[in-house]
Write an enzyme that holds these catalytic residues in place. Structure first.
Site, PDB file in Angstrom:
ATOM      1  N   ASP A 100       0.852  -1.187   0.000  1.00 16.62           N
ATOM      2  CA  ASP A 100       0.000   0.000   0.000  1.00 16.62           C
ATOM      3  C   ASP A 100       0.889   1.239   0.000  1.00 16.62           C
ATOM      4  O   ASP A 100       1.871   1.295   0.741  1.00 16.62           O
ATOM      5  CB  ASP A 100      -0.903  -0.007   1.242  1.00 16.62           C
ATOM      6  CG  ASP A 100      -2.048   0.978   1.133  1.00 16.62           C
ATOM      7  OD1 ASP A 100      -1.770   2.187   1.016  1.00 16.62           O
ATOM      8  OD2 ASP A 100      -3.208   0.547   1.174  1.00 16.62           O
ATOM      9  N   GLN A 158     -15.681   2.052   1.342  1.00 17.85           N
ATOM     10  CA  GLN A 158     -14.964   1.593   0.151  1.00 17.85           C
ATOM     11  C   GLN A 158     -14.708   2.793  -0.743  1.00 17.85           C
ATOM     12  O   GLN A 158     -15.632   3.518  -1.114  1.00 17.85           O
ATOM     13  CB  GLN A 158     -15.781   0.532  -0.589  1.00 17.85           C
ATOM     14  CG  GLN A 158     -15.041  -0.073  -1.758  1.00 17.85           C
ATOM     15  CD  GLN A 158     -15.810  -1.219  -2.401  1.00 17.85           C
ATOM     16  OE1 GLN A 158     -16.917  -1.546  -2.007  1.00 17.85           O
ATOM     17  NE2 GLN A 158     -15.202  -1.826  -3.394  1.00 17.85           N
ATOM     18  N   HIS A 212     -10.702  -5.603  -2.984  1.00 18.35           N
ATOM     19  CA  HIS A 212      -9.329  -5.712  -2.502  1.00 18.35           C
ATOM     20  C   HIS A 212      -9.325  -5.996  -1.005  1.00 18.35           C
ATOM     21  O   HIS A 212     -10.183  -5.540  -0.274  1.00 18.35           O
ATOM     22  CB  HIS A 212      -8.515  -4.449  -2.812  1.00 18.35           C
ATOM     23  CG  HIS A 212      -9.091  -3.176  -2.279  1.00 18.35           C
ATOM     24  ND1 HIS A 212     -10.205  -2.560  -2.829  1.00 18.35           N
ATOM     25  CD2 HIS A 212      -8.692  -2.386  -1.254  1.00 18.35           C
ATOM     26  CE1 HIS A 212     -10.458  -1.446  -2.169  1.00 18.35           C
ATOM     27  NE2 HIS A 212      -9.562  -1.329  -1.197  1.00 18.35           N
TER      28      HIS A 212
END
Length: 179
Positions: free
Chosen positions: A96, A159, A165
């Site tokens: 990330d 989201q 994901h």
């Protein structure tokens, strides 16, 4: 539309959130990055405009979701670089870019599934594979003391990218309850 000015966030520890973009063509373009995160999560879903109105970043993402390929499709198609941890014909995992813990990576299906509620029975094998790859990579990343797997779903789940994901977060003590 008014320019975006203030950023609301909740963050234990010493964290800063920086707003880096404003607006164009009456569309809200909010880009932010977390810095100096220590033992805490940054939870940001709203920003305030100078006219006092609030903007829900997840709602803005939902509006844009069908207009153009999302960032994950661009990573899958190698249009955007990512620090890839794993890739095969069905799954991609990468670090990330705005980690909320010492270890934070994402595991995504290459098949475009917008969210968990859009998954079908035919998607059960890939859903299981996402969790299995998350487990394998957590071990590879040295998360023997534990980790958290998070899948955000829809508006109330915050989201913001409408491509399924799983976040794998670890390397520090998690708090309960989340959110």
């Amino acid at each position: 539309m008014a320019l975006l000015r203030n950023l609301f966030f909740r963050s234990p520890g010493r964290s800063r959130l920086c707003l880096s973009s404003i607006r164009a063509n009456n569309a809200i373009l909010a880009s932010f990055s977390a810095k100096n995160i220590e033992n805490g999560n940054v939870h940001t879903t709203q920003i305030q405009r100078d006219d006092g109105g609030k903007v829900d970043l997840a709602a803005e993402a939902r509006k844009r979701k069908k207009d153009k390929p999302n960032i994950f499709l661009k990573i899958i198609n190698k249009e955007i670089k990512a620090d890839i941890l794993y890739e095969d014909e069905e799954v991609l995992a990468f670090k990330d870019v705005n980690p909320v813990a010492p270890t934070h990576f994402l595991v995504i299906p290459k098949k475009e599934i917008h969210c968990m509620s859009a998954a079908t029975e035919a998607d059960i094998p890939i859903l299981g594979k996402l969790l299995d790859i998350a487990r394998q990579l957590a071990a590879q990343e040295g998360l023997e003391n534990g980790y958290r797997i998070v899948i955000n779903e829809g508006k109330h789940g915050c989201q913001s990218i409408y491509h399924l994901h799983a976040h794998v977060i670890g390397g520090r003590q998690m708090r309960w309850p989340p959110g």
